[in-house]
Each structure stands twice: as structure tokens, then as C-alpha cells.
Design a protein around this motif. Structure first.
Motif, mmCIF file in Angstrom:
data_model
loop_
_atom_site.group_PDB
_atom_site.id
_atom_site.type_symbol
_atom_site.label_atom_id
_atom_site.label_comp_id
_atom_site.label_asym_id
_atom_site.label_seq_id
_atom_site.Cartn_x
_atom_site.Cartn_y
_atom_site.Cartn_z
ATOM 1 N N ALA A 1 0.821 -1.205 0.000
ATOM 2 C CA ALA A 1 0.000 0.000 0.000
ATOM 3 C C ALA A 1 0.858 1.259 0.000
ATOM 4 C CB ALA A 1 -0.934 0.001 1.203
ATOM 5 N N LEU A 2 1.946 1.237 0.755
ATOM 6 C CA LEU A 2 2.833 2.407 0.790
ATOM 7 C C LEU A 2 3.540 2.612 -0.547
ATOM 8 C CD1 LEU A 2 4.396 2.121 4.360
ATOM 9 C CD2 LEU A 2 2.717 3.796 3.559
ATOM 10 N N GLU A 3 3.880 1.524 -1.214
ATOM 11 C CA GLU A 3 4.482 1.646 -2.546
ATOM 12 C C GLU A 3 3.512 2.338 -3.500
ATOM 13 O OE1 GLU A 3 6.534 -1.197 -5.983
ATOM 14 O OE2 GLU A 3 5.233 -2.081 -4.476
ATOM 15 N N MET A 4 2.253 1.926 -3.469
ATOM 16 C CA MET A 4 1.240 2.560 -4.296
ATOM 17 C C MET A 4 1.010 4.005 -3.871
ATOM 18 S SD MET A 4 -2.735 1.411 -4.893
ATOM 19 C CE MET A 4 -2.335 -0.057 -5.848
ATOM 20 N N ALA A 5 0.976 4.232 -2.560
ATOM 21 C CA ALA A 5 0.740 5.575 -2.044
ATOM 22 C C ALA A 5 1.836 6.545 -2.455
ATOM 23 C CB ALA A 5 0.608 5.541 -0.522
ATOM 24 N N ARG A 6 3.074 6.087 -2.441
ATOM 25 C CA ARG A 6 4.185 6.958 -2.853
ATOM 26 C C ARG A 6 4.066 7.337 -4.324
ATOM 27 N NH1 ARG A 6 7.101 3.812 1.091
ATOM 28 N NH2 ARG A 6 7.511 2.158 -0.418
ATOM 29 N N ALA A 7 3.644 6.395 -5.153
ATOM 30 C CA ALA A 7 3.467 6.699 -6.580
ATOM 31 C C ALA A 7 2.368 7.742 -6.774
ATOM 32 C CB ALA A 7 3.136 5.421 -7.343
ATOM 33 N N ILE A 8 1.308 7.652 -5.978
ATOM 34 C CA ILE A 8 0.216 8.618 -6.072
ATOM 35 C C ILE A 8 0.639 9.972 -5.514
ATOM 36 C CG2 ILE A 8 -2.093 9.172 -5.204
ATOM 37 C CD1 ILE A 8 -2.665 6.137 -5.256
ATOM 38 N N ALA A 9 1.306 9.960 -4.350
ATOM 39 C CA ALA A 9 1.677 11.201 -3.677
ATOM 40 C C ALA A 9 2.655 12.044 -4.493
ATOM 41 C CB ALA A 9 2.275 10.897 -2.303
ATOM 42 N N ALA A 10 3.362 11.416 -5.440
ATOM 43 C CA ALA A 10 4.308 12.160 -6.275
ATOM 44 C C ALA A 10 3.600 13.021 -7.306
ATOM 45 C CB ALA A 10 5.259 11.190 -6.979
ATOM 46 N N ASN A 11 2.319 12.809 -7.503
ATOM 47 C CA ASN A 11 1.579 13.516 -8.546
ATOM 48 C C ASN A 11 0.965 14.810 -8.027
ATOM 49 O OD1 ASN A 11 2.149 11.457 -10.426
ATOM 50 N ND2 ASN A 11 0.441 10.228 -9.644
ATOM 51 N N ALA A 12 0.461 15.623 -8.946
ATOM 52 C CA ALA A 12 -0.050 16.952 -8.604
ATOM 53 C C ALA A 12 -1.323 16.853 -7.768
ATOM 54 C CB ALA A 12 -0.325 17.748 -9.876
ATOM 55 N N PRO A 13 -1.379 17.558 -6.628
ATOM 56 C CA PRO A 13 -2.545 17.460 -5.743
ATOM 57 C C PRO A 13 -3.867 17.828 -6.413
ATOM 58 C CG PRO A 13 -0.718 18.533 -4.623
ATOM 59 C CD PRO A 13 -0.313 18.390 -6.051
ATOM 60 N N MET A 14 -3.889 18.888 -7.178
ATOM 61 C CA MET A 14 -5.133 19.296 -7.839
ATOM 62 C C MET A 14 -5.571 18.255 -8.861
ATOM 63 S SD MET A 14 -4.672 23.409 -8.430
ATOM 64 C CE MET A 14 -6.295 23.541 -9.227
ATOM 65 N N SER A 15 -4.610 17.678 -9.560
ATOM 66 C CA SER A 15 -4.922 16.647 -10.546
ATOM 67 C C SER A 15 -5.501 15.404 -9.877
ATOM 68 C CB SER A 15 -3.670 16.268 -11.334
ATOM 69 O OG SER A 15 -3.160 17.369 -12.041
ATOM 70 N N LEU A 16 -4.926 15.029 -8.733
ATOM 71 C CA LEU A 16 -5.425 13.866 -8.005
ATOM 72 C C LEU A 16 -6.874 14.079 -7.560
ATOM 73 C CD1 LEU A 16 -2.346 13.022 -5.752
ATOM 74 C CD2 LEU A 16 -3.098 11.795 -7.793
ATOM 75 N N LYS A 17 -7.136 15.238 -6.998
ATOM 76 C CA LYS A 17 -8.482 15.537 -6.493
ATOM 77 C C LYS A 17 -9.516 15.487 -7.619
ATOM 78 C CE LYS A 17 -11.092 19.160 -4.084
ATOM 79 N NZ LYS A 17 -10.996 20.487 -3.404
ATOM 80 N N ALA A 18 -9.205 16.124 -8.746
ATOM 81 C CA ALA A 18 -10.149 16.164 -9.864
ATOM 82 C C ALA A 18 -10.322 14.790 -10.496
ATOM 83 C CB ALA A 18 -9.673 17.167 -10.914
ATOM 84 N N THR A 19 -9.243 14.041 -10.613
ATOM 85 C CA THR A 19 -9.309 12.716 -11.214
ATOM 86 C C THR A 19 -10.175 11.777 -10.383
ATOM 87 O OG1 THR A 19 -7.158 12.962 -12.280
ATOM 88 C CG2 THR A 19 -7.937 10.706 -11.912
ATOM 89 N N LYS A 20 -9.968 11.788 -9.066
ATOM 90 C CA LYS A 20 -10.803 10.956 -8.191
ATOM 91 C C LYS A 20 -12.269 11.358 -8.312
ATOM 92 C CE LYS A 20 -11.906 9.861 -3.403
ATOM 93 N NZ LYS A 20 -11.461 9.660 -2.021
ATOM 94 N N ALA A 21 -12.537 12.652 -8.331
ATOM 95 C CA ALA A 21 -13.919 13.131 -8.389
ATOM 96 C C ALA A 21 -14.610 12.678 -9.670
ATOM 97 C CB ALA A 21 -13.957 14.650 -8.269
ATOM 98 N N VAL A 22 -13.929 12.789 -10.803
ATOM 99 C CA VAL A 22 -14.542 12.390 -12.075
ATOM 100 C C VAL A 22 -14.853 10.894 -12.078
ATOM 101 C CG1 VAL A 22 -14.173 12.135 -14.556
ATOM 102 C CG2 VAL A 22 -13.539 14.272 -13.419
#
Length: 253
Positions: free
Chosen positions: A185-206
Motif C-alpha cells: 500500500a505504501l508503494e502505491m501511495a508513494r506513486a500517487i503522492a508524487a503527482n499533482a494534488p489538484m490533478s489527483l483531487k479532480a481525477t478521483k472526483a470524475v
């Protein structure tokens, strides 16, 4: 000792259910603490992704039946069962599962965006065996995340399903060896956390909302969510960093 622990490091918030003596079953104290903890992680700019796990080799055995009989409130007004299953978190949540994810524990897992599970994990909605119903989202989310007849079988029999079967059916993102769920889970989390916060929020929402959009409206609804991202400073920074062959420095704006 707290019934729930929060640790934040490198953009990742790890929330640990900490009642190993009860296989992390949910009582009122856990629900109330979880509700407050989710408010905290949602408000913190240094948190980009959340990992939910359980202490002592088990994820969560569901509602604490002793607490239920004693009249404890295991739901909160804002976030439902365990202070979690109806939460509106904008940040991605990964479930790291070892051992049992049963009843309300299975419903906690279904509420997460991603699941990493050890091959010893067991999933199930045994409420019908106890004269109860899976009212914390299991009957609503399971048919959306598994084939209809598989969801119906699990809900009506109350039997457990092993991690391999759930992985084969797509409920689990990554299947790992026993004891390695948190590492995965931490390996996956690190890959996600490296990405842009605004992009993550919008992508999850869509992705989370699109299943209710009609064909006529879906691109307009998407545009409402991704428009601010495409116009952001981080959009320019990401493109510039790629061209300059360096890691981007996100500003969340």
C-alpha cells in the motif's frame, strides 16, 4: 492507548485501527475518533493520499457486537458507520488489508478507492447470519464493484471469500504475500503522492461520479471538475518540468 492512530510522512497519512484484541471491531470510540481524524487529513495540505489499515494482523471484523448490544453509537452524523463509509474525502484512500475484512470491515474496504490485500485476507458480509443487514454500504457498493451474481451470493450466504478470488474478480488492486499489505500500500501511495494534488483531487472526483452522468452531460460535468486543473500553475509546472527533465515542484494552485 488510542483506538486509532494517525501518522503522516512524505504526503501519506496512515490511519491504523488499533483494537487488535477485538480484531479492530468498531465501537463508538473508534467511530468518533475516525470522524475527527478524517477532518484533519482532509484539511492538511501535507497529505495527498491516505492509507487505512488495522493493527495486529487483521483489518477489521466489523461492528463490535458487544458495543452494539450495550447501545453504543457506531455511526456518526456526518460520515456514517465507523465515521468513514459516508465520508466525502477528496484525497485517494488505499485499504491495506491483512486477515479479516468482514461485515463492517468489508464495507470499510469497499469505501476505499484502492485495495492492497495479503493473500491471507478474507472478505465477507456475514450480517445475514446474525439477523442483521449490511447497511454500511455493502449492499450498495458490492454490486458496483463485483459482478451482480457474485455480489448477491456473498450478501445472501454470508460466506467468506478469499483474497485470490476477490483479486481475480477485480475487487483487489494488488495481491501480496502475508505480512506485506502495508508495504504494498505504501508503494502505491508513494506513486500517487508524487503527482499533482489538484490533478489527483479532480481525477478521483470524475471517476467516482461519472457512473451517474448521462452521455449528454458527461463531458460538461467533467469540464467543471478538470477546468481549474488545466488552468492551474501546476499544469504549467508539470509541462515545464517534463521538458526540462526534472521532478516537478507542485504548489497546489
Amino acid at each position: 492507548m488510542s483506538v486509532l492512530e494517525l501518522n503522516v510522512k512524505d504526503g501519506i497519512a496512515v490511519i491504523t485501527l488499533n483494537r487488535p484484541e477485538a480484531k479492530n471491531a468498531i465501537n463508538q470510540a473508534v467511530a468518533e475518533t475516525m470522524d475527527r481524524t478524517l477532518d484533519e487529513v482532509e484539511s492538511r495540505d501535507d497529505v495527498r493520499v491516505v492509507v487505512l489499515t488495522g493493527a495486529g494482523g487483521s483489518f477489521c471484523a466489523g461492528m463490535d457486537l458487544k458495543a452494539f448490544v450495550a447501545g453504543e453509537k457506531v455511526v456518526t452524523d456526518d460520515k456514517g458507520f465507523a465515521g468513514f463509509v459516508q465520508a466525502r474525502l477528496t484525497k485517494p484512500v488505499i485499504a491495506a488489508i491483512e486477515g479479516y475484512a468482514l461485515a463492517g470491515g468489508c464495507e470499510l474496504a469497499l469505501s476505499c478507492d484502492l485495495i492492497v490485500a495479503a493473500n491471507n485476507a478474507k472478505f465477507g458480509l456475514p450480517e445475514v447470519k446474525r439477523g442483521l443487514t449490511a447497511g454500511a454500504g455493502g449492499l450498495l457498493r458490492l454490486p458496483r464493484q463485483l459482478p451482480y451474481r457474485v455480489a448477491m451470493e456473498l450478501a445472501l450466504t454470508g460466506d467468506m471469500a478469499d483474497a485470490q478470488r476477490m483479486y481475480d474478480l477485480g475487487l483487489i488492486n494488488r495481491l501480496v504475500s502475508a505480512g506485506a499489505a502495508m508495504d504494498g500500500a505504501l508503494e502505491m501511495a508513494r506513486a500517487i503522492a508524487a503527482n499533482a494534488p489538484m490533478s489527483l483531487k479532480a481525477t478521483k472526483a470524475v471517476i467516482a461520479r461519472q457512473q451517474d452522468w448521462s452521455l449528454d452531460e458527461m463531458f460538461d460535468r467533467q469540464a467543471e471538475l478538470i477546468g481549474p486543473v488545466m488552468r492551474s500553475e501546476d499544469a504549467i509546472e508539470g509541462s515545464r518540468a517534463f521538458a526540462e527533465k526534472r521532478a516537478p515542484v507542485w504548489k497546489n494552485r
